[in-house]
Design a protein around this motif. Structure first.
Motif, short mmCIF file in Angstrom:
data_model
loop_
_atom_site.label_atom_id
_atom_site.label_comp_id
_atom_site.label_asym_id
_atom_site.label_seq_id
_atom_site.Cartn_x
_atom_site.Cartn_y
_atom_site.Cartn_z
N PHE A 96 -55.29 7.51 42.57
CA PHE A 96 -54.48 6.68 41.66
C PHE A 96 -54.01 5.45 42.41
O PHE A 96 -53.42 5.58 43.50
N VAL A 97 -54.26 4.26 41.87
CA VAL A 97 -53.83 3.02 42.52
C VAL A 97 -53.03 2.18 41.53
O VAL A 97 -53.52 1.86 40.44
N LEU A 98 -51.80 1.85 41.89
CA LEU A 98 -50.95 0.99 41.08
C LEU A 98 -50.91 -0.40 41.69
O LEU A 98 -50.50 -0.56 42.85
N LEU A 99 -51.33 -1.40 40.93
CA LEU A 99 -51.36 -2.79 41.37
C LEU A 99 -50.29 -3.54 40.59
O LEU A 99 -50.54 -4.12 39.53
N ASP A 100 -49.08 -3.50 41.12
CA ASP A 100 -47.91 -3.99 40.41
C ASP A 100 -47.82 -5.52 40.49
O ASP A 100 -47.85 -6.09 41.58
N GLU A 101 -47.71 -6.16 39.34
CA GLU A 101 -47.62 -7.62 39.19
C GLU A 101 -48.90 -8.36 39.61
O GLU A 101 -48.86 -9.56 39.87
N LEU A 102 -50.02 -7.66 39.66
CA LEU A 102 -51.28 -8.34 39.93
C LEU A 102 -51.57 -9.40 38.88
O LEU A 102 -52.15 -10.45 39.19
N ASN A 103 -51.19 -9.14 37.63
CA ASN A 103 -51.45 -10.11 36.57
C ASN A 103 -50.85 -11.49 36.87
O ASN A 103 -51.41 -12.51 36.50
N ILE A 104 -49.70 -11.50 37.52
CA ILE A 104 -49.04 -12.78 37.84
C ILE A 104 -49.88 -13.55 38.86
O ILE A 104 -50.07 -14.77 38.74
N ALA A 105 -50.38 -12.85 39.88
CA ALA A 105 -51.22 -13.50 40.88
C ALA A 105 -52.49 -14.06 40.25
O ALA A 105 -52.95 -15.15 40.61
N GLY A 125 -53.79 -18.15 39.52
CA GLY A 125 -55.01 -18.50 40.22
C GLY A 125 -54.96 -18.24 41.72
O GLY A 125 -55.74 -18.83 42.48
N TYR A 126 -54.07 -17.35 42.16
CA TYR A 126 -54.00 -17.02 43.58
C TYR A 126 -55.20 -16.20 44.03
O TYR A 126 -55.55 -16.19 45.21
N LEU A 127 -55.80 -15.48 43.08
CA LEU A 127 -56.99 -14.67 43.35
C LEU A 127 -58.04 -15.00 42.30
O LEU A 127 -57.72 -15.38 41.17
N ASP A 128 -59.31 -14.81 42.66
CA ASP A 128 -60.41 -15.02 41.73
C ASP A 128 -60.53 -13.81 40.81
O ASP A 128 -60.76 -12.69 41.26
N VAL A 129 -60.37 -14.03 39.51
CA VAL A 129 -60.34 -12.91 38.57
C VAL A 129 -61.67 -12.17 38.53
O VAL A 129 -61.70 -10.93 38.39
N ASN A 130 -62.78 -12.85 38.68
CA ASN A 130 -64.08 -12.17 38.64
C ASN A 130 -64.27 -11.26 39.85
O ASN A 130 -64.83 -10.16 39.73
N THR A 131 -63.76 -11.68 41.01
CA THR A 131 -63.83 -10.83 42.20
C THR A 131 -62.96 -9.60 42.01
O THR A 131 -63.36 -8.47 42.34
N VAL A 132 -61.76 -9.80 41.47
CA VAL A 132 -60.84 -8.68 41.24
C VAL A 132 -61.46 -7.68 40.26
O VAL A 132 -61.44 -6.46 40.51
N VAL A 133 -62.01 -8.16 39.16
CA VAL A 133 -62.61 -7.26 38.17
C VAL A 133 -63.79 -6.51 38.78
O VAL A 133 -63.95 -5.29 38.57
N ARG A 168 -55.17 -11.64 32.24
CA ARG A 168 -56.34 -12.50 31.98
C ARG A 168 -57.32 -11.80 31.02
O ARG A 168 -57.50 -10.58 31.07
N PRO A 169 -57.99 -12.57 30.17
CA PRO A 169 -58.94 -11.99 29.22
C PRO A 169 -60.04 -11.16 29.89
O PRO A 169 -60.47 -10.13 29.36
N GLU A 170 -60.49 -11.60 31.07
CA GLU A 170 -61.54 -10.85 31.78
C GLU A 170 -61.08 -9.45 32.15
O GLU A 170 -61.86 -8.49 32.10
N LEU A 171 -59.80 -9.33 32.51
CA LEU A 171 -59.25 -8.03 32.88
C LEU A 171 -59.05 -7.16 31.64
O LEU A 171 -59.33 -5.96 31.66
N LEU A 172 -58.59 -7.77 30.56
CA LEU A 172 -58.42 -7.03 29.30
C LEU A 172 -59.74 -6.47 28.82
O LEU A 172 -59.81 -5.34 28.33
#
Length: 203
Positions: free
Chosen positions: A130-139, A143-151, A171-175
């Motif tokens: 189980f991994v909790l990534l708290d407030e990742l959406n804000i980053a 644009g602090y991180l590349d959303v495609n890399t994260v996904v 971000r829509p890509e994450l949704l």
């Protein structure tokens, strides 16, 4: 037959029909795999929900990891509590405070990249359930991180590992990649009435 008896009988008949529908849906839901959940929206309770699931996972003996983006300048009740379980929870506070406090985009980017390096390590570890990534959406929003890399990293995690992402403005890509998305709305908040954040409620 009085009105109460008729109402009770109608209720029982409805519940019989509903049970049959629900039993069929449960029987058809046989797939078991790790889920990606996104908790977003402007209302209070996104991180609280994530940490509630963390407590639930611990109750089932699962090994867990937490990475907090953005937050970090002040200690929280969640951190104080879950650090009591160092063998079960790998807890990482990687932020440097809210963006309006740091006022330094490059510093925020560096902090987010360091946090993602830790997160990526947890997401690649099949021993972590189980991994909790708290407030990742804000980053991601800033644009602090590349959303495609994260996904891509989220999708490459072990098959049975659950990942929870919190924060406003997902971000829509994450949704699109998520299995479950909850949007928490705001109806009323004490802060709007000039009441400061309360220990045990906001932090």
């Amino acid at each position: 037959m009085n009105d109460t008896t008729e109402r009770d009988e109608r209720h029982q008949a409805r519940m019989v029909r509903k049970k049959a529908v629900m039993d069929a849906r449960i029987a058809a839901s046989a797939d078991e795999r790790g889920l990606l959940l996104v908790l977003t929206g402007n209302g209070k309770g996104k991180s609280s929900s994530g940490f509630g699931m963390l407590a639930r996972a611990l109750g089932h003996g699962m090994r867990c990891g937490v990475v907090q983006f953005i937050k970090g300048r002040n200690s929280t009740g969640e951190e104080a509590f879950f650090r009591r379980f160092p063998e079960e929870v790998s807890f990482h506070v990687m932020g440097e405070g809210f963006t309006w406090e740091t006022q330094d985009r490059q510093r925020d980017i560096a902090a987010a990249e360091s946090a993602w390096a830790v997160a990526k390590g947890l997401l690649a570890d099949p021993a972590v359930d189980f991994v909790l990534l708290d407030e990742l959406n804000i980053a991601l929003k800033h644009g602090y991180l590349d959303v495609n890399t994260v996904v891509a990293d989220l999708q490459a995690r072990p098959p049975l590992q659950h990942a929870i992402v919190t924060g406003r403005t997902a971000r829509p890509e994450l949704l699109e990649a998520a299995d479950t998305v909850s949007e928490i709305g705001v109806v009323k908040h004490a802060f709007q009435a000039g009441i400061k954040a309360q220990k045990g409620i906001e932090w």
